[in-house]
Design an enzyme around this catalytic site. Structure first.
Site, PDB file in Angstrom:
ATOM      1  N   ALA A 206     -47.435  32.955   5.836  1.00  0.00           N
ATOM      2  CA  ALA A 206     -46.823  32.957   7.162  1.00  0.00           C
ATOM      3  C   ALA A 206     -46.353  34.362   7.513  1.00  0.00           C
ATOM      4  O   ALA A 206     -46.182  35.223   6.651  1.00  0.00           O
ATOM      5  CB  ALA A 206     -45.647  31.987   7.188  1.00  0.00           C
TER       6      ALA A 206
ATOM      7  N   GLU B 195     -51.998  26.520   1.971  1.00  0.00           N
ATOM      8  CA  GLU B 195     -51.799  25.219   2.621  1.00  0.00           C
ATOM      9  C   GLU B 195     -52.886  24.978   3.667  1.00  0.00           C
ATOM     10  O   GLU B 195     -53.412  23.853   3.796  1.00  0.00           O
ATOM     11  CB  GLU B 195     -50.417  25.154   3.263  1.00  0.00           C
ATOM     12  CG  GLU B 195     -49.286  25.052   2.258  1.00  0.00           C
ATOM     13  CD  GLU B 195     -47.920  25.046   2.905  1.00  0.00           C
ATOM     14  OE1 GLU B 195     -47.106  24.173   2.560  1.00  0.00           O
ATOM     15  OE2 GLU B 195     -47.657  25.915   3.759  1.00  0.00           O
TER      16      GLU B 195
ATOM     17  N   GLY C 254     -48.660  29.670   3.100  1.00  0.00           N
ATOM     18  CA  GLY C 254     -49.235  28.941   4.218  1.00  0.00           C
ATOM     19  C   GLY C 254     -50.742  29.084   4.309  1.00  0.00           C
ATOM     20  O   GLY C 254     -51.425  28.195   4.827  1.00  0.00           O
TER      21      GLY C 254
ATOM     22  N   GLU D  37     -43.385  30.806  -2.455  1.00  0.00           N
ATOM     23  CA  GLU D  37     -42.201  30.524  -1.638  1.00  0.00           C
ATOM     24  C   GLU D  37     -40.894  30.483  -2.421  1.00  0.00           C
ATOM     25  O   GLU D  37     -39.863  30.986  -1.952  1.00  0.00           O
ATOM     26  CB  GLU D  37     -42.388  29.196  -0.879  1.00  0.00           C
ATOM     27  CG  GLU D  37     -43.317  29.286   0.321  1.00  0.00           C
ATOM     28  CD  GLU D  37     -44.775  29.045  -0.047  1.00  0.00           C
ATOM     29  OE1 GLU D  37     -45.586  28.827   0.871  1.00  0.00           O
ATOM     30  OE2 GLU D  37     -45.112  29.097  -1.253  1.00  0.00           O
TER      31      GLU D  37
END
Length: 259
Positions: free
Chosen positions: A65, A113, A110, A133
């Site tokens: 992200a 993901e 992300g 994270e």
């Protein structure tokens, strides 16, 4: 279709979406909104039968992200961004078209993901993967804690999530996180070759397989079998089913029309 952060190309029944935020293609609200828009439009395009999703450059598919956007958000803001990201990931996961991730480089946080919501994943030999994270004082918020264990099991998932350490494409292949590992220059061509093969399959049957697998993985076996039976019936009622069976009997190549 013209976007600020995406490049979209449609050719020979295959759509190629490139996340274009060099050098590492971080995900921000704009990227999520544009991904939602393009997948909505492609779902309505009968001529598009498969989708390839990749990142620009050779360094990263998506390196997570956009931390610069996240750092300035309060709880209300981050919850709003997280809601958008989770919605888009689910939308891609449930796309009516098969989606192939062409992992041209790092897939972190992300980005990993995002890769996990694609149906198939082809990786360059040099790609690196991680869920970093926890080292930032947060946890994955786009479905990583839920989708990863279904692929690798709880023990391995917790190892990858707790430690947040990088692992390479070879281990990703061993764990079933990626389907195939190829040299960097072959990632896009192989992904498009797979997409070409899928584009020649009966679209409704592919959609029903995807729906049965996705829905069945989130329920008990008996409920899953009921879902499969319904999807089987939907596929069996199509004109493509008649074409497929007739072509088999007549010893010829079938031509599917998508209904």
């Amino acid at each position: 279709m013209i976007y600020k952060s995406l490049l979209v190309e449609v050719e020979n029944n295959i759509a190629t979406i490139t996340i274009n935020r060099p050098p590492v293609n971080p995900l921000n609200t704009q990227v999520f909104n544009e991904l939602s828009d393009v997948f909505s439009k492609l779902d309505e395009e009968d001529d598009v039968r498969a989708i390839v999703l990749t990142g620009s450059g050779e360094k990263a598919f998506v390196a997570g992200a956009d931390i610069s956007e996240m750092a300035g958000l309060d709880l209300v803001g981050i919850n709003k961004m997280n809601k958008v990201s989770r919605s888009v990931f689910t939308q891609i996961e449930n796309s009516t078209k098969p989606v192939i991730a062409a992992l041209n480089g790092m897939a972190l946080g992300g980005g990993l993901e995002l890769a996990l919501v694609c149906d198939l994943r082809i990786s360059t030999e040099k790609a690196k993967f991680a869920f970093p994270e926890v080292g930032l004082g947060i946890i994955p918020g786009g479905g990583g804690t839920q989708r990863l264990p279904k692929i690798v099991g709880q023990g391995i998932a917790k190892e990858l999530l707790y430690f947040g350490e990088m692992f390479d494409a070879v281990r990703a292949l061993e764990l079933g996180i990626v389907n195939k590992v190829v040299p960097a220059e072959e990632v896009i061509p192989v992904a498009k070759e797979w997409a070409k093969k899928l584009a020649q399959k009966p679209p409704v049957a592919l959609q029903m397989v995807k729906q049965a697998v996705n829905a069945g993985s989130n329920t008990d076996i008996e409920s899953g079998l009921i879902i499969e039976a319904a999807c089987f019936g939907n596929a069996f009622s199509t004109e493509d089913r008649k074409e497929g069976l007739n072509a088999f009997v007549e010893k010829r190549k079938p031509v599917y029309i998508g209904r």
